[in-house]
Design an enzyme around this catalytic site. Structure first.
Site, PDB file in Angstrom:
ATOM      1  N   SER A 135      48.472  74.968 -50.965  1.00 37.88           N
ATOM      2  CA  SER A 135      48.871  75.323 -49.806  1.00 37.88           C
ATOM      3  C   SER A 135      48.705  77.078 -49.819  1.00 37.88           C
ATOM      4  O   SER A 135      49.338  77.670 -48.750  1.00 37.88           O
ATOM      5  CB  SER A 135      50.237  75.241 -49.502  1.00 37.88           C
ATOM      6  OG  SER A 135      51.178  75.323 -50.466  1.00 37.88           O
ATOM      7  N   THR A 178      53.712  77.629 -47.684  1.00 43.16           N
ATOM      8  CA  THR A 178      53.601  79.020 -47.961  1.00 43.16           C
ATOM      9  C   THR A 178      54.730  79.196 -49.249  1.00 43.16           C
ATOM     10  O   THR A 178      55.510  78.707 -49.319  1.00 43.16           O
ATOM     11  CB  THR A 178      53.883  79.644 -46.754  1.00 43.16           C
ATOM     12  OG1 THR A 178      53.224  79.122 -45.969  1.00 43.16           O
ATOM     13  CG2 THR A 178      54.131  81.188 -46.951  1.00 43.16           C
ATOM     14  N   ARG A 186      42.609  80.446 -36.977  1.00 41.23           N
ATOM     15  CA  ARG A 186      44.097  80.233 -36.781  1.00 41.23           C
ATOM     16  C   ARG A 186      44.832  81.321 -37.649  1.00 41.23           C
ATOM     17  O   ARG A 186      44.540  81.199 -39.127  1.00 41.23           O
ATOM     18  CB  ARG A 186      44.510  79.015 -36.935  1.00 41.23           C
ATOM     19  CG  ARG A 186      45.996  78.821 -36.539  1.00 41.23           C
ATOM     20  CD  ARG A 186      46.782  78.692 -37.672  1.00 41.23           C
ATOM     21  NE  ARG A 186      48.265  78.498 -37.662  1.00 41.23           N
ATOM     22  CZ  ARG A 186      49.183  78.335 -38.474  1.00 41.23           C
ATOM     23  NH1 ARG A 186      48.899  78.869 -39.821  1.00 41.23           N
ATOM     24  NH2 ARG A 186      50.615  78.148 -38.400  1.00 41.23           N
ATOM     25  N   VAL A 187      45.831  82.001 -37.328  1.00 40.04           N
ATOM     26  CA  VAL A 187      46.656  82.930 -38.046  1.00 40.04           C
ATOM     27  C   VAL A 187      48.022  82.577 -37.741  1.00 40.04           C
ATOM     28  O   VAL A 187      48.300  82.332 -36.700  1.00 40.04           O
ATOM     29  CB  VAL A 187      46.306  84.170 -37.877  1.00 40.04           C
ATOM     30  CG1 VAL A 187      47.280  85.156 -38.606  1.00 40.04           C
ATOM     31  CG2 VAL A 187      44.859  84.742 -38.288  1.00 40.04           C
ATOM     32  N   GLY A 188      48.929  82.270 -38.858  1.00 45.65           N
ATOM     33  CA  GLY A 188      50.040  82.005 -38.747  1.00 45.65           C
ATOM     34  C   GLY A 188      51.068  83.090 -39.095  1.00 45.65           C
ATOM     35  O   GLY A 188      50.533  84.214 -38.750  1.00 45.65           O
ATOM     36  N   ASP A 189      52.363  82.864 -39.212  1.00 46.60           N
ATOM     37  CA  ASP A 189      53.259  83.835 -39.231  1.00 46.60           C
ATOM     38  C   ASP A 189      53.347  84.879 -40.660  1.00 46.60           C
ATOM     39  O   ASP A 189      53.629  85.786 -40.766  1.00 46.60           O
ATOM     40  CB  ASP A 189      54.909  83.224 -39.365  1.00 46.60           C
ATOM     41  CG  ASP A 189      54.893  81.959 -40.144  1.00 46.60           C
ATOM     42  OD1 ASP A 189      54.036  81.232 -40.829  1.00 46.60           O
ATOM     43  OD2 ASP A 189      56.175  82.127 -40.915  1.00 46.60           O
ATOM     44  N   THR A 244      59.002  80.031 -44.025  1.00 52.20           N
ATOM     45  CA  THR A 244      57.818  78.833 -44.348  1.00 52.20           C
ATOM     46  C   THR A 244      58.099  77.914 -43.068  1.00 52.20           C
ATOM     47  O   THR A 244      59.150  77.619 -42.521  1.00 52.20           O
ATOM     48  CB  THR A 244      58.021  78.198 -45.550  1.00 52.20           C
ATOM     49  OG1 THR A 244      57.016  77.313 -45.763  1.00 52.20           O
ATOM     50  CG2 THR A 244      59.443  77.738 -45.738  1.00 52.20           C
ATOM     51  N   GLY A 279      54.574  77.982 -38.435  1.00 52.54           N
ATOM     52  CA  GLY A 279      54.349  79.579 -38.173  1.00 52.54           C
ATOM     53  C   GLY A 279      54.415  79.906 -36.646  1.00 52.54           C
ATOM     54  O   GLY A 279      54.870  81.123 -36.362  1.00 52.54           O
TER      55      GLY A 279
HETATM   56  N1  ASP Z   1      54.104  79.119 -42.245  1.00 52.63           N
HETATM   57  C1  ASP Z   1      52.962  78.847 -42.710  1.00 52.63           C
HETATM   58  C2  ASP Z   1      52.032  79.112 -41.344  1.00 52.63           C
HETATM   59  O1  ASP Z   1      52.300  78.759 -40.542  1.00 52.63           O
HETATM   60  C3  ASP Z   1      52.524  77.474 -43.043  1.00 52.63           C
HETATM   61  C4  ASP Z   1      53.563  76.806 -44.121  1.00 52.63           C
HETATM   62  O2  ASP Z   1      54.771  77.615 -44.454  1.00 52.63           O
HETATM   63  O3  ASP Z   1      53.450  76.017 -44.784  1.00 52.63           O
HETATM   64  O4  ASP Z   1      50.861  79.263 -41.677  1.00 52.63           O
END
Ligand code: ASP
Length: 342
Positions: free
Chosen positions: A100, A204, A232-235, A255, A258
């Site tokens: 991950s 994450t 795609r971009v997360g948080d 985590t 996101g």
């Molecule tokens: N927060 C992460 C994201 O949305 C995913 C994760 O924490 O596993 O990219």
């Protein structure tokens, strides 16, 4: 899963205009890998925290344990929190078995591993990269952005070019195991996964630390949601969403899903809670409650926060059962089951 399946979504989206495609995306995001777990808060373990010791490092999930070990080596030698969090999260980034984060991370729907990371220092500087391919350690590229430029965030090809120019080694970071997982997912065409396949270890790493001098820093790095839409971009790379540090009051990291964290500026909100006098646990709780309020229904997705105050007190809380964090202080490093809200 509730809502449209992924395959159906793709069919539906293909038959809609761009605006129409946005609507199914919302219901599309309704599930999680933690579906169906208990909502009994009374059965939850008590939060660890309130240790008030320095130095201290806390990070998300079980891969936080070896990450904390590396961070602790820096902290116990009197090193800076910033160096500790970078050294810490580089461990799962470089571990092919952590699927991950970094090298070995699960790819997106096009079988490309795209990474996001952010770092923040006690003096308020921040750096981040997003949608980066071909580099094992996005956290160090993020640190380079912070230290060598007056920018905060560089994405995609620009970030890769920046890394190349700054001497980072380009590598193939898609492992056989990650490729096989993608093939399996592709064969099933993901009727059920919601980007959170249930049978794979993921998530994450967010890490926050306080050093012996009382200074705070944070880092967050991820391959994001497995089999996400390309681009795609997360948080995690968004300062204030996936991670935030304010050396006057505290630090936080997130985590989970996101998209939900971005919508409430999650880590910033937790740190603002600390500023207003909430305990780290209550600051996490208030941020999660904000998500619940905005969501308007009982969600099945997971979000979790970790928080650390300027005084060295820690707290953590998740929406669903199953979140664990690693806490290293005073020479011990332990995995703790976090309390959950639902
Ligand atoms: N927060 C992460 C994201 O949305 C995913 C994760 O924490 O596993 O990219």
């Amino acid at each position: 899963m509730s809502g449209l399946s992924r395959r159906n979504f793709i069919k539906v989206a293909a038959g809609l205009g761009a605006a129409g495609a946005l609507m199914p995306l919302r219901s599309f995001f309704s599930g999680s890998h933690l579906k169906g777990l208990s909502a009994d808060l009374s059965a939850a373990p008590l939060l660890a925290g309130g240790s008030g010791t320095k130095p201290l490092v806390i990070s998300t999930w079980k891969h936080g344990l070896p990450a904390n070990d590396a961070a602790w080596k820096v902290l116990e030698g009197g090193g800076a929190a910033l160096d500790a969090v970078e050294a810490g999260v580089r461990v799962p980034e470089g571990d092919p078995n952590v699927m991950s984060v970094g090298y070995g991370g699960l790819p997106d729907e096009d079988c490309k591993v795209t990474l996001d990371a952010s770092i923040m220092a006690s003096d308020g500087r921040a750096g981040s990269v997003a949608f980066v391919q071909g580099y094992k350690h996005p956290i160090s590229i993020a640190r380079k952005v912070m230290e060598a430029t007056d920018h905060v965030m560089i994405v995609g090809e620009g970030a890769e070019e920046f890394a190349r120019k700054n001497g980072f080694q380009r590598e193939d970071i898609l492992t056989d195991a990650a490729r096989e997982a993608w093939i399996k997912w592709k064969q099933k065409m993901s009727e059920e996964d919601d980007w959170f396949p249930k049978d794979l270890d993921h998530d994450t790493i967010g890490m926050v630390a306080i050093d012996a001098g009382g200074n705070l820093a944070g880092a967050c790095t991820t391959s994001g949601l497995a089999f996400k839409i390309h681009g795609r971009v997360g948080d995690s790379p968004i300062i204030g969403a996936g991670m935030y540090v304010d050396n006057e009051v505290g630090a936080a990291a997130a985590t989970g899903k996101g998209e939900e964290v971005i919508k409430i500026c999650g880590s910033f909100l937790v740190v603002e809670g600390l500023r207003q006098g909430l305990s780290p646990k209550d600051a996490c709780k208030r941020a999660l409650e904000r998500i619940l309020k905005k969501h308007g229904a009982k969600p099945t997705f997971q979000v979790a926060f970790i928080a650390l105050s300027k005084e060295g007190e820690i707290g953590a809380l998740s929406l669903q059962q199953g979140f664990q964090y690693a806490l290293a202080a005073g020479g011990t490093n332990e995995l703790v089951d976090a309390e959950h809200l639902l």
